[in-house]
Design a protein around this motif. Structure first.
Motif, mmCIF file in Angstrom:
data_model
loop_
_atom_site.group_PDB
_atom_site.id
_atom_site.type_symbol
_atom_site.label_atom_id
_atom_site.label_comp_id
_atom_site.label_asym_id
_atom_site.label_seq_id
_atom_site.Cartn_x
_atom_site.Cartn_y
_atom_site.Cartn_z
ATOM 1 N N GLU A 83 0.829 -1.209 0.000
ATOM 2 C CA GLU A 83 0.000 0.000 0.000
ATOM 3 C C GLU A 83 0.867 1.266 0.000
ATOM 4 N N ASN A 84 2.035 1.149 0.631
ATOM 5 C CA ASN A 84 2.918 2.315 0.738
ATOM 6 C C ASN A 84 4.056 2.280 -0.315
ATOM 7 N N ASN A 85 3.993 1.312 -1.208
ATOM 8 C CA ASN A 85 4.991 1.189 -2.272
ATOM 9 C C ASN A 85 6.428 1.151 -1.720
ATOM 10 N N GLU A 86 6.585 0.429 -0.624
ATOM 11 C CA GLU A 86 7.923 0.249 -0.031
ATOM 12 C C GLU A 86 8.544 -1.016 -0.633
ATOM 13 N N GLU A 87 9.277 -0.846 -1.712
ATOM 14 C CA GLU A 87 9.781 -1.998 -2.454
ATOM 15 C C GLU A 87 10.716 -2.873 -1.614
ATOM 16 N N ASP A 88 11.620 -2.273 -0.885
ATOM 17 C CA ASP A 88 12.552 -3.068 -0.071
ATOM 18 C C ASP A 88 11.834 -3.825 1.033
ATOM 19 N N LEU A 89 10.810 -3.176 1.635
ATOM 20 C CA LEU A 89 10.024 -3.863 2.670
ATOM 21 C C LEU A 89 9.167 -4.977 2.069
ATOM 22 N N ILE A 90 8.694 -4.726 0.841
ATOM 23 C CA ILE A 90 7.912 -5.755 0.154
ATOM 24 C C ILE A 90 8.782 -7.002 -0.080
ATOM 25 N N ALA A 91 9.988 -6.788 -0.573
ATOM 26 C CA ALA A 91 10.898 -7.907 -0.836
ATOM 27 C C ALA A 91 11.254 -8.643 0.464
ATOM 28 N N PHE A 92 11.501 -7.876 1.519
ATOM 29 C CA PHE A 92 11.845 -8.478 2.815
ATOM 30 C C PHE A 92 10.675 -9.298 3.351
ATOM 31 N N ALA A 93 9.464 -8.739 3.290
ATOM 32 C CA ALA A 93 8.280 -9.433 3.804
ATOM 33 C C ALA A 93 8.014 -10.712 3.017
ATOM 34 N N GLU A 94 8.164 -10.661 1.705
ATOM 35 C CA GLU A 94 7.933 -11.849 0.879
ATOM 36 C C GLU A 94 8.951 -12.950 1.211
#
Length: 212
Positions: A83-94
């Motif tokens: 939702e916040n377009n945090e690409e690095d956090l998205i990759a980490f969470a995945e």
């Protein structure tokens, strides 16, 4: 001489009793007693293994719950990162979700295996305890038979002794001896009685002799 012989005889008998006692340690009941003691020790030892296995299963379940909980947490965080377009956090969470899912899958298998193994161990443990109990029952049965056998043997020795040193081979012979002894006593009494009467006649002359 007789005293020395008796002392030697009793010493030999004591040695024989000691040897017999040692031999008895190899009899079936003594062996069964030893086996039961060992089986009880093994049962106690195996009980600790089962307790440890149960604790390990609980630990595995705890780790599984933790992995599933963290995977759900990272999925929620992944949605926020998207939702916040945090690409690095998205990759980490995945990556975290993948790791926790993999761990949860492995732990699920381990928990099922541990539960199955514990169930098998518990069944075999109960079977083992029943076997030990059956052996203890058998032990009591054998002890009862041994006790009866010993009692019969002791009673037979009294009722019909076979020892060569014994003066009376049977109770009937003992009774016959007593009756024979009683007969001799009566004969001796009668003989002494006759002798007293004869003595009396010698000392006291007859009436005819007295008149003359």
């Amino acid at each position: 001489m007789n005293s020395l012989w008796n002392r030697f005889k009793y010493t030999v008998q004591a040695d024989l009793h000691t040897a017999f006692d040692k031999k008895e340690t190899k009899n079936p009941i003594a062996m069964l007693n030893q086996y039961i003691r060992e089986a009880e020790k093994q049962t106690e030892s195996i009980g600790t293994f089962l307790e440890r296995q149960s604790k390990l299963q609980l630990e595995l379940q705890k780790e599984l719950n933790e992995a599933e909980k963290m995977a759900d947490k990272r999925r929620g965080q992944l949605e926020l990162a998207k939702e916040n377009n945090e690409e690095d956090l998205i990759a980490f969470a995945e990556a975290e979700i993948t790791a926790y899912n993999t761990r949860a899958a492995e732990l699920s298998i381990s928990v099922l295996e541990a539960a199955n193994e514990l169930s098998i161990l518990e069944r075999k443990f109960e079977e083992m305890k029943h076997k030990v109990k059956d052996m203890k029952v058998r032990q009591l049965q054998l002890m009862g038979k041994e006790n009866v056998t010993r009692a019969h043997h002791r009673m037979d020795q009294v009722i019909s002794p076979s020892n060569a040193e014994n003066h009376f081979a049977t109770v009937n012979e003992m009774n016959a001896y007593i009756e024979n002894l009683g007969g001799k006593i009566n004969q001796e009494y009668e003989a002494s009685s006759m002798e007293r009467r004869l003595e009396s006649l010698t000392k006291n002359p007859t009436k005819e002799e007295a008149i003359v």
